[in-house]
Write a protein that holds these residues in place. Structure first.
Motif, PDB file in Angstrom:
ATOM      1  N   VAL A 219       0.962  -1.092   0.136  1.00  0.00           N
ATOM      2  CA  VAL A 219      -0.248   0.081  -0.003  1.00  0.00           C
ATOM      3  C   VAL A 219       1.022   1.270  -0.086  1.00  0.00           C
ATOM      4  O   VAL A 219       1.835   1.190   0.703  1.00  0.00           O
ATOM      5  N   SER A 220       0.827   2.210  -1.089  1.00  0.00           N
ATOM      6  CA  SER A 220       1.500   3.445  -1.193  1.00  0.00           C
ATOM      7  C   SER A 220       0.639   4.453  -1.027  1.00  0.00           C
ATOM      8  O   SER A 220      -0.395   4.733  -1.587  1.00  0.00           O
ATOM      9  N   CYS A 221       1.114   5.347  -0.097  1.00  0.00           N
ATOM     10  CA  CYS A 221       0.229   6.714   0.254  1.00  0.00           C
ATOM     11  C   CYS A 221       0.656   7.994  -0.481  1.00  0.00           C
ATOM     12  O   CYS A 221       1.994   8.431  -0.475  1.00  0.00           O
ATOM     13  N   HIS A 222      -0.354   8.547  -1.143  1.00  0.00           N
ATOM     14  CA  HIS A 222      -0.137   9.713  -1.799  1.00  0.00           C
ATOM     15  C   HIS A 222      -1.259  10.693  -1.432  1.00  0.00           C
ATOM     16  O   HIS A 222      -1.525  11.242  -2.286  1.00  0.00           O
ATOM     17  N   ILE A 223      -1.684  10.746  -0.303  1.00  0.00           N
ATOM     18  CA  ILE A 223      -2.985  11.490   0.006  1.00  0.00           C
ATOM     19  C   ILE A 223      -2.499  13.062   0.340  1.00  0.00           C
ATOM     20  O   ILE A 223      -1.334  13.117   0.788  1.00  0.00           O
ATOM     21  N   ALA A 224      -3.400  13.974  -0.155  1.00  0.00           N
ATOM     22  CA  ALA A 224      -2.904  15.385  -0.056  1.00  0.00           C
ATOM     23  C   ALA A 224      -2.913  15.809   1.308  1.00  0.00           C
ATOM     24  O   ALA A 224      -3.801  15.449   2.309  1.00  0.00           O
ATOM     25  N   ASN A 225      -2.276  16.578   1.867  1.00  0.00           N
ATOM     26  CA  ASN A 225      -1.739  16.978   3.125  1.00  0.00           C
ATOM     27  C   ASN A 225      -2.787  18.077   3.483  1.00  0.00           C
ATOM     28  O   ASN A 225      -2.436  19.243   3.163  1.00  0.00           O
ATOM     29  N   LEU A 226      -4.026  17.823   3.733  1.00  0.00           N
ATOM     30  CA  LEU A 226      -4.849  18.693   3.968  1.00  0.00           C
ATOM     31  C   LEU A 226      -5.668  18.533   5.495  1.00  0.00           C
ATOM     32  O   LEU A 226      -5.396  17.443   5.995  1.00  0.00           O
ATOM     33  N   PRO A 227      -6.230  19.697   6.118  1.00  0.00           N
ATOM     34  CA  PRO A 227      -6.817  19.686   7.591  1.00  0.00           C
ATOM     35  C   PRO A 227      -7.617  18.265   7.833  1.00  0.00           C
ATOM     36  O   PRO A 227      -7.574  17.729   8.572  1.00  0.00           O
ATOM     37  N   ALA A 228      -8.477  17.992   6.500  1.00  0.00           N
ATOM     38  CA  ALA A 228      -9.626  16.860   6.573  1.00  0.00           C
ATOM     39  C   ALA A 228      -8.982  15.594   6.607  1.00  0.00           C
ATOM     40  O   ALA A 228      -9.300  14.599   6.914  1.00  0.00           O
ATOM     41  N   THR A 229      -7.418  15.294   6.093  1.00  0.00           N
ATOM     42  CA  THR A 229      -6.843  14.161   5.905  1.00  0.00           C
ATOM     43  C   THR A 229      -5.776  13.967   6.979  1.00  0.00           C
ATOM     44  O   THR A 229      -5.436  12.903   7.028  1.00  0.00           O
ATOM     45  N   VAL A 230      -5.720  14.809   7.928  1.00  0.00           N
ATOM     46  CA  VAL A 230      -4.736  14.713   9.056  1.00  0.00           C
ATOM     47  C   VAL A 230      -5.115  13.532   9.910  1.00  0.00           C
ATOM     48  O   VAL A 230      -6.272  13.481  10.444  1.00  0.00           O
ATOM     49  N   GLY A 231      -4.181  12.397  10.185  1.00  0.00           N
ATOM     50  CA  GLY A 231      -4.527  11.421  11.040  1.00  0.00           C
ATOM     51  C   GLY A 231      -5.620  10.177  10.496  1.00  0.00           C
ATOM     52  O   GLY A 231      -6.324   9.644  11.199  1.00  0.00           O
ATOM     53  N   MET A 232      -5.762  10.260   9.026  1.00  0.00           N
ATOM     54  CA  MET A 232      -6.838   9.522   8.674  1.00  0.00           C
ATOM     55  C   MET A 232      -6.447   7.854   8.708  1.00  0.00           C
ATOM     56  O   MET A 232      -7.478   7.130   8.573  1.00  0.00           O
ATOM     57  N   LEU A 233      -5.301   7.751   8.975  1.00  0.00           N
ATOM     58  CA  LEU A 233      -4.738   6.270   8.665  1.00  0.00           C
ATOM     59  C   LEU A 233      -4.388   5.659   9.957  1.00  0.00           C
ATOM     60  O   LEU A 233      -3.550   6.319  10.406  1.00  0.00           O
ATOM     61  N   LYS A 234      -5.190   4.832  10.647  1.00  0.00           N
ATOM     62  CA  LYS A 234      -5.409   4.490  11.726  1.00  0.00           C
ATOM     63  C   LYS A 234      -4.856   2.948  12.059  1.00  0.00           C
ATOM     64  O   LYS A 234      -4.876   2.226  11.146  1.00  0.00           O
ATOM     65  N   TYR A 235      -5.069   2.558  13.276  1.00  0.00           N
ATOM     66  CA  TYR A 235      -4.930   1.175  13.773  1.00  0.00           C
ATOM     67  C   TYR A 235      -5.901   0.243  12.910  1.00  0.00           C
ATOM     68  O   TYR A 235      -5.473  -0.894  12.671  1.00  0.00           O
ATOM     69  N   GLU A 236      -7.193   0.688  12.691  1.00  0.00           N
ATOM     70  CA  GLU A 236      -8.105  -0.193  12.269  1.00  0.00           C
ATOM     71  C   GLU A 236      -7.672  -0.339  10.732  1.00  0.00           C
ATOM     72  O   GLU A 236      -8.119  -1.299  10.154  1.00  0.00           O
ATOM     73  N   HIS A 237      -6.869   0.188  10.345  1.00  0.00           N
ATOM     74  CA  HIS A 237      -6.473   0.062   8.626  1.00  0.00           C
ATOM     75  C   HIS A 237      -5.152  -0.822   8.587  1.00  0.00           C
ATOM     76  O   HIS A 237      -4.934  -1.628   8.116  1.00  0.00           O
ATOM     77  N   PHE A 238      -4.113  -0.110   9.431  1.00  0.00           N
ATOM     78  CA  PHE A 238      -2.815  -1.068   9.553  1.00  0.00           C
ATOM     79  C   PHE A 238      -3.040  -2.399  10.302  1.00  0.00           C
ATOM     80  O   PHE A 238      -2.057  -3.487   9.755  1.00  0.00           O
ATOM     81  N   SER A 239      -3.804  -2.590  10.934  1.00  0.00           N
ATOM     82  CA  SER A 239      -4.093  -3.984  11.472  1.00  0.00           C
ATOM     83  C   SER A 239      -4.620  -4.738  10.458  1.00  0.00           C
ATOM     84  O   SER A 239      -4.482  -6.134  10.808  1.00  0.00           O
ATOM     85  N   ARG A 240      -5.056  -4.514   9.402  1.00  0.00           N
ATOM     86  CA  ARG A 240      -5.696  -5.251   8.261  1.00  0.00           C
ATOM     87  C   ARG A 240      -4.453  -5.629   7.450  1.00  0.00           C
ATOM     88  O   ARG A 240      -4.834  -6.378   6.579  1.00  0.00           O
ATOM     89  N   MET A 241      -3.309  -5.110   7.494  1.00  0.00           N
ATOM     90  CA  MET A 241      -2.318  -5.262   6.470  1.00  0.00           C
ATOM     91  C   MET A 241      -1.948  -7.109   6.494  1.00  0.00           C
ATOM     92  O   MET A 241      -2.260  -7.608   7.642  1.00  0.00           O
ATOM     93  N   LYS A 242      -1.615  -7.348   5.529  1.00  0.00           N
ATOM     94  CA  LYS A 242      -1.096  -8.762   5.396  1.00  0.00           C
ATOM     95  C   LYS A 242       0.157  -9.117   6.377  1.00  0.00           C
ATOM     96  O   LYS A 242       0.875  -8.151   6.441  1.00  0.00           O
ATOM     97  N   PRO A 243       0.150 -10.445   6.821  1.00  0.00           N
ATOM     98  CA  PRO A 243       1.230 -10.448   7.694  1.00  0.00           C
ATOM     99  C   PRO A 243       2.874 -10.097   7.226  1.00  0.00           C
ATOM    100  O   PRO A 243       3.632  -9.843   8.035  1.00  0.00           O
ATOM    101  N   ASN A 244       2.934 -10.290   5.752  1.00  0.00           N
ATOM    102  CA  ASN A 244       4.061  -9.760   5.365  1.00  0.00           C
ATOM    103  C   ASN A 244       3.795  -8.375   4.203  1.00  0.00           C
ATOM    104  O   ASN A 244       4.748  -8.226   3.358  1.00  0.00           O
ATOM    105  N   GLY A 245       2.961  -7.640   4.446  1.00  0.00           N
ATOM    106  CA  GLY A 245       2.506  -6.537   3.814  1.00  0.00           C
ATOM    107  C   GLY A 245       3.394  -5.372   4.064  1.00  0.00           C
ATOM    108  O   GLY A 245       4.225  -5.355   4.970  1.00  0.00           O
ATOM    109  N   THR A 246       3.510  -4.530   3.078  1.00  0.00           N
ATOM    110  CA  THR A 246       4.458  -3.544   2.957  1.00  0.00           C
ATOM    111  C   THR A 246       3.407  -1.936   2.727  1.00  0.00           C
ATOM    112  O   THR A 246       2.666  -1.975   2.139  1.00  0.00           O
ATOM    113  N   PHE A 247       3.871  -1.101   3.686  1.00  0.00           N
ATOM    114  CA  PHE A 247       3.300   0.167   3.727  1.00  0.00           C
ATOM    115  C   PHE A 247       4.476   1.237   3.311  1.00  0.00           C
ATOM    116  O   PHE A 247       5.443   1.222   4.029  1.00  0.00           O
ATOM    117  N   ILE A 248       3.959   2.011   2.256  1.00  0.00           N
ATOM    118  CA  ILE A 248       5.060   2.871   1.733  1.00  0.00           C
ATOM    119  C   ILE A 248       4.420   4.447   1.943  1.00  0.00           C
ATOM    120  O   ILE A 248       3.332   4.620   1.501  1.00  0.00           O
TER     121      ILE A 248
END
Length: 342
Positions: A219-248
């Motif tokens: 998963v690669s993040c290119h979300i615009a840096n706006l007040p509405a997007t601050v802190g939008m990626l949370k544990y509820e998302h990262f905890s769903r990653m595959k056991p060998n998944g990669t976040f960029i």
């Protein structure tokens, strides 16, 4: 016929000559009177007479913020600002509100970021980062460590018929998708602002955040840096990653709740985070990011560097030629665009 007047305006003059290299300067000066002097904001008071006929401003990182009153005072003839860098959020609005056109080289800056991201996606798909770590953590037997790394690499789906997630398809995310069209991958996109037509053109499928994190190998993040997007990626998302998944993340760090990412990485140590940006940047000295074996920190190198920065000046010179010729421009900024762009 007298040439049109233009200036460089930048509070970091040393950056100007990196962005506007000799070839670009020559092209600009064939059409403009463009002095060597780089004006800083502090130079503007008392320079009204010299600036009165200036129709075009060229700048880059270090473009000063000016108020409506300052623009009216110093640049009564100004028609356009050409910004040889990325985001214009800090300075553009007063110019646009006065009817002065603003152009940005964000498209040029997108190129190295997208190239860097795609390279990481391909390596992550092969288990490169985790495999290197297994070899480095070997217990004194390099052949055994190599064998263990290869065995672990064999658990990855690699880069054929695999799902890759792209968060945000602005200029950079869109280019990432286009570059990934050279590979046989299924690209899932989270971007509420992207039209169905755009996603079809990018060869991508719309998905929500939960689906992207649960189904994509990388998963690669290119979300615009706006007040509405601050802190939008949370544990509820990262905890769903595959056991060998990669976040960029080559976008901005503020969109990530870092404590939540750290928790998810600790729960599955073979998950990996490749972070070119953090919040704050760099991380605090006591941040776990510095010592976690499944986190790779790079010092904000995805964007334009060294020779690459001259591409941004070249883009602005090309935009200027199109303006003079009355042709459509690719990188003009509007007030409406500022609502959702980085």
């Amino acid at each position: 016929m007298e040439k049109t007047q233009a200036i460089f305006l930048c509070d970091r003059p040393e950056t100007v000559w990196r962005v506007y290299d000799a070839a670009t300067l020559q092209k600009l000066r064939e059409q403009l009177v463009l002095p060597e002097t780089v004006y800083r904001k502090a130079d503007l008071p008392g320079s009204e007479a010299a600036l009165a006929q200036v129709e075009y401003v060229f700048s880059t990182w270090g473009m000063p913020e000016l108020t409506d009153e300052e623009i009216a005072q110093y640049f009564p003839s100004l028609k356009a600002v050409f910004y040889g860098a990325g985001t214009v959020q800090a300075f553009a609005r007063p110019f646009l509100q006065r009817g002065i056109r603003v152009f940005s080289a964000w498209g040029a800056n997108a190129v190295p970021v997208a190239e860097y991201t795609v390279a990481q996606i391909i390596l992550a798909g092969k288990g490169f980062f985790q495999g290197i770590r297994i070899q480095e953590e070997g217990t004194g037997d390099p052949l055994a460590a190599r064998k263990a790394a290869r065995a672990y690499n064999d658990t990855f789906p690699c880069n054929y018929n695999v799902k890759v997630g792209i968060l945000g398809v602005g200029m950079i995310g869109s280019l990432v998708c286009r570059l990934l069209q050279a590979y046989e991958m299924d690209v899932l996109v989270f971007d509420p602002f992207a039209s169905d037509e755009k996603l079809a053109e990018l060869g991508a499928t719309r998905a929500d955040l939960d689906t992207v994190f649960a189904e994509c190998q990388t998963v690669s993040c290119h979300i615009a840096n706006l007040p509405a997007t601050v802190g939008m990626l949370k544990y509820e998302h990262f905890s769903r990653m595959k056991p060998n998944g990669t976040f960029i993340n080559t976008g901005r760090g503020a969109q990530v709740v870092e404590a939540d990412l750290i928790r998810a990485l600790r729960e599955e140590p073979n998950r990996t985070a490749l972070l070119d940006v953090t919040y704050p940047e760099p991380p605090e000295p006591d941040s776990p990011f510095w010592t976690m074996p499944n986190v790779l920190l790079t010092p904000h190198i995805a964007g334009s560097m060294n020779n690459e920065v001259a591409r941004m000046g070249a883009y602005m010179e090309a935009e200027f030629r199109d303006v003079l010729a009355g042709k459509p421009c690719r990188y003009e900024i509007t007030e409406k665009m500022l609502e959702t762009m980085a």
